[in-house]
Scaffold this motif. Structure first.
Motif, mmCIF file in Angstrom:
data_model
loop_
_atom_site.group_PDB
_atom_site.id
_atom_site.type_symbol
_atom_site.label_atom_id
_atom_site.label_comp_id
_atom_site.label_asym_id
_atom_site.label_seq_id
_atom_site.Cartn_x
_atom_site.Cartn_y
_atom_site.Cartn_z
ATOM 1 N N THR A 263 -13.039 35.995 18.797
ATOM 2 C CA THR A 263 -13.827 34.887 19.571
ATOM 3 C C THR A 263 -14.816 34.198 18.853
ATOM 4 N N LYS A 264 -15.422 33.296 19.598
ATOM 5 C CA LYS A 264 -16.449 32.297 18.686
ATOM 6 C C LYS A 264 -17.614 33.431 18.202
ATOM 7 N N ASP A 265 -17.669 34.554 18.889
ATOM 8 C CA ASP A 265 -18.556 35.361 18.567
ATOM 9 C C ASP A 265 -18.364 36.226 17.383
ATOM 10 N N ASN A 266 -17.131 36.631 16.853
ATOM 11 C CA ASN A 266 -16.863 37.151 15.892
ATOM 12 C C ASN A 266 -16.103 36.586 15.001
ATOM 13 N N MET A 267 -15.536 35.329 15.199
ATOM 14 C CA MET A 267 -14.775 34.512 14.188
ATOM 15 C C MET A 267 -15.165 34.477 12.912
ATOM 16 N N PRO A 268 -14.542 34.739 11.882
ATOM 17 C CA PRO A 268 -15.072 34.788 10.229
ATOM 18 C C PRO A 268 -15.026 33.332 10.200
ATOM 19 N N ILE A 269 -16.017 32.776 9.019
ATOM 20 C CA ILE A 269 -16.139 31.461 8.607
ATOM 21 C C ILE A 269 -14.867 30.933 8.240
ATOM 22 N N ILE A 270 -14.448 29.663 8.964
ATOM 23 C CA ILE A 270 -13.001 29.067 8.641
ATOM 24 C C ILE A 270 -13.492 27.542 8.123
ATOM 25 N N THR A 271 -12.959 27.273 7.063
ATOM 26 C CA THR A 271 -13.257 25.714 6.518
ATOM 27 C C THR A 271 -11.698 25.155 6.921
ATOM 28 N N GLY A 272 -11.913 23.750 6.801
ATOM 29 C CA GLY A 272 -10.855 22.796 6.890
ATOM 30 C C GLY A 272 -10.966 21.474 6.301
ATOM 31 N N GLN A 273 -10.094 20.686 6.747
ATOM 32 C CA GLN A 273 -10.395 19.151 5.986
ATOM 33 C C GLN A 273 -9.708 18.295 6.931
ATOM 34 N N ASP A 274 -10.221 17.005 7.388
ATOM 35 C CA ASP A 274 -9.430 15.811 7.850
ATOM 36 C C ASP A 274 -10.045 15.530 9.181
ATOM 37 N N ASP B 51 5.946 6.603 -15.007
ATOM 38 C CA ASP B 51 5.028 5.332 -15.809
ATOM 39 C C ASP B 51 4.968 4.036 -14.631
ATOM 40 N N ALA B 52 5.467 4.076 -13.613
ATOM 41 C CA ALA B 52 5.603 3.054 -12.565
ATOM 42 C C ALA B 52 4.328 2.878 -11.863
ATOM 43 N N VAL B 53 3.336 3.968 -11.901
ATOM 44 C CA VAL B 53 2.147 4.018 -11.158
ATOM 45 C C VAL B 53 1.290 3.290 -11.696
ATOM 46 N N SER B 54 0.739 2.271 -11.013
ATOM 47 C CA SER B 54 -0.293 1.487 -11.362
ATOM 48 C C SER B 54 -1.797 1.690 -11.333
ATOM 49 N N TYR B 55 -1.959 2.204 -10.043
ATOM 50 C CA TYR B 55 -3.332 2.714 -9.635
ATOM 51 C C TYR B 55 -3.199 3.957 -8.674
ATOM 52 N N TYR B 56 -4.422 4.460 -8.509
ATOM 53 C CA TYR B 56 -4.324 5.656 -7.458
ATOM 54 C C TYR B 56 -5.496 5.668 -6.812
ATOM 55 N N ALA B 57 -5.585 5.549 -5.274
ATOM 56 C CA ALA B 57 -6.575 5.310 -4.564
ATOM 57 C C ALA B 57 -6.625 6.673 -3.621
ATOM 58 N N THR B 58 -7.908 7.403 -3.546
ATOM 59 C CA THR B 58 -8.007 8.596 -2.998
ATOM 60 C C THR B 58 -9.335 9.166 -2.566
ATOM 61 N N PHE B 59 -9.444 10.134 -2.114
ATOM 62 C CA PHE B 59 -10.899 10.683 -1.958
ATOM 63 C C PHE B 59 -11.070 11.745 -3.040
ATOM 64 N N ASP B 60 -12.305 11.915 -3.619
ATOM 65 C CA ASP B 60 -12.491 13.002 -4.632
ATOM 66 C C ASP B 60 -12.018 14.461 -4.354
ATOM 67 N N ASN B 61 -10.746 14.502 -4.450
ATOM 68 C CA ASN B 61 -10.135 15.983 -3.849
ATOM 69 C C ASN B 61 -10.572 17.334 -4.403
ATOM 70 N N PHE B 62 -11.082 17.129 -5.462
ATOM 71 C CA PHE B 62 -11.496 18.277 -6.233
ATOM 72 C C PHE B 62 -12.730 18.491 -5.445
ATOM 73 N N GLN B 63 -13.680 17.568 -5.277
ATOM 74 C CA GLN B 63 -15.029 17.771 -4.691
ATOM 75 C C GLN B 63 -14.668 18.223 -3.256
ATOM 76 N N VAL B 64 -13.652 17.728 -2.342
ATOM 77 C CA VAL B 64 -13.406 18.441 -0.956
ATOM 78 C C VAL B 64 -13.492 19.808 -1.233
ATOM 79 N N GLY B 65 -12.489 20.468 -1.992
ATOM 80 C CA GLY B 65 -12.686 21.797 -2.362
ATOM 81 C C GLY B 65 -13.711 22.536 -2.815
ATOM 82 N N VAL B 66 -14.629 21.809 -3.599
ATOM 83 C CA VAL B 66 -16.047 22.386 -3.857
ATOM 84 C C VAL B 66 -16.797 22.532 -2.581
ATOM 85 N N MET B 67 -16.735 21.382 -1.972
ATOM 86 C CA MET B 67 -17.479 21.472 -0.509
ATOM 87 C C MET B 67 -17.068 22.759 0.424
#
Length: 364
Positions: free
Chosen positions: A265-276, A131-147
């Motif tokens: 290789t780039k010719d047969n690599m599966p779709i790969i997601t990331g973040q940052d 209960d010491a946490v006053s505020y939270y600053a972040t990105f919309d992290n659920f939306q990151v996964g949605v993307m």
């Protein structure tokens, strides 16, 4: 005589003005010496994004006139982070900005902050059960996964194709509350397709616990992907792997390393997601190995946190835009959510280079 008296009065006035000027300079110096100290606790220097977050935060706060005690907790070492925060409290920091290694490990040390009325801003990772946490600053992290989920949905045309498509899942450290939001966001898109059979997860590993990556480390993700390749017989000319949903760039890099080591290789690599949009991963996108990364501009987040700190120090309410989403176990924490954006080989120059976030030479 009157002229002499007048001259003496003018001279006295000039001396008085000079003295006032000197007094003002000293006050300015004293004010600088007594600048408010802000404690900034970052989890590690082993990942590029935390180095950038820390340096951006320090620069922005100093520009605003604050002293900054910036500390990195070794390589995600919880006792080190606890000790550093204790020192910040002892040294008289007036506000603490904390990116927690483990969202549930700081309850005791933050009791000290609350006892001394030191406001705490949870930075990017929500601090749990305090209960010491006053505020939270972040990105919309659920939306990151949605993307990330939506990118796979579009790239494989899941809405129209019959499939089945083979997909594997990777998320982050189980102690990081953000991993829950990233994974939850991605699964909000992918799970209906898994349930219908359009998407198949051949490993059978579909829960967050099963697909987590300790410490978000590249080598841990690589080891797991190597095991999946072996146990599921994935290969460029054999069983097809259509996509790997990775919650961030360090796990994506591990997946790419594992797949390239068996001939992808780039010719047969599966779709790969990331973040940052880490530099090595942007290079990987340009090389055709990683498909996308969700960009979270740490400069934007640093600006918002500095604004929060400034408001707190001046006794006013910080700007927030979410009062419903983030419950840390003691109640909903007032939050400010910055907007993430999708970055691909098609728009990385506009997003990363033209904005000044990176130089062209950084990703060559």
């Amino acid at each position: 005589m009157r002229k002499l008296i007048a001259l003496l009065m003018v001279f006295a006035l000039l001396l008085s003005m000079a003295a006032c000027g000197g007094s003002s300079d000293n006050a300015s110096s004293d004010s600088s010496d007594e600048a408010v100290m802000i404690g900034v606790s970052m989890p590690t220097q082993s990942l590029q994004r935390w180095n950038q977050d820390g340096s951006n935060m320090k620069a922005k706060l100093e520009e605003a006139g604050y002293k900054v005690d910036l500390q990195y907790a070794g390589d995600n070492d919880i006792p080190t982070q606890v000790s550093q925060i204790e020192n910040m409290i002892t040294e008289g920091c007036k506000v603490l900005v904390i990116a927690a290694i483990d969202g549930s490990s700081l309850t005791e040390v933050l009791k000290q902050a609350k006892e001394q009325d030191i406001p705490v801003i949870a930075y990017d990772r929500l601090i749990m059960n305090s209960d010491a946490v006053s505020y939270y600053a972040t990105f919309d992290n659920f939306q990151v996964g949605v993307m990330q989920g939506q990118y796979i949905e579009t790239a494989l045309d899941l809405k129209n194709a019959k499939g089945p498509f083979n997909v594997e899942l990777f998320t982050g450290d189980p102690a990081d509350n953000n991993a829950t939001f990233f994974f939850g966001g991605a699964m909000s898109i992918l799970k209906p397709y898994i349930d219908s059979g359009v998407v198949v997860v051949p490993s059978g590993q579909t829960t967050q616990a099963q697909v987590s990556t300790q410490d978000w480390k590249t080598e841990n993700a690589q080891s797991r992907m190597e095991n999946l390749v072996t146990s599921n017989s994935y290969s460029p000319k054999g069983k097809k792997l259509d996509a790997v949903c990775c919650s961030n760039d360090s796990t994506a890099m591990g997946v790419v390393n594992a797949l390239t080591s068996v001939g992808y290789t780039k010719d047969n690599m599966p779709i790969i997601t990331g973040q940052d949009c880490d530099k090595p991963n942007v290079k990987s996108m340009v090389a055709g190995l990683q498909s996308m990364s969700v960009f979270k501009d740490t400069r934007t987040l640093a600006d918002k946190v500095v604004g929060m700190v400034d408001s707190i120090v001046k006794g006013s309410e910080p700007e927030i835009n979410d009062t419903k989403t983030y419950d840390n176990g003691t109640g909903v924490i007032p939050s400010y959510l910055c907007a993430p954006v999708i970055c691909t080989v098609d728009n990385y120059k506009e997003i990363l280079i033209d904005s000044g976030y990176y130089k062209e030479a950084d990703i060559q």
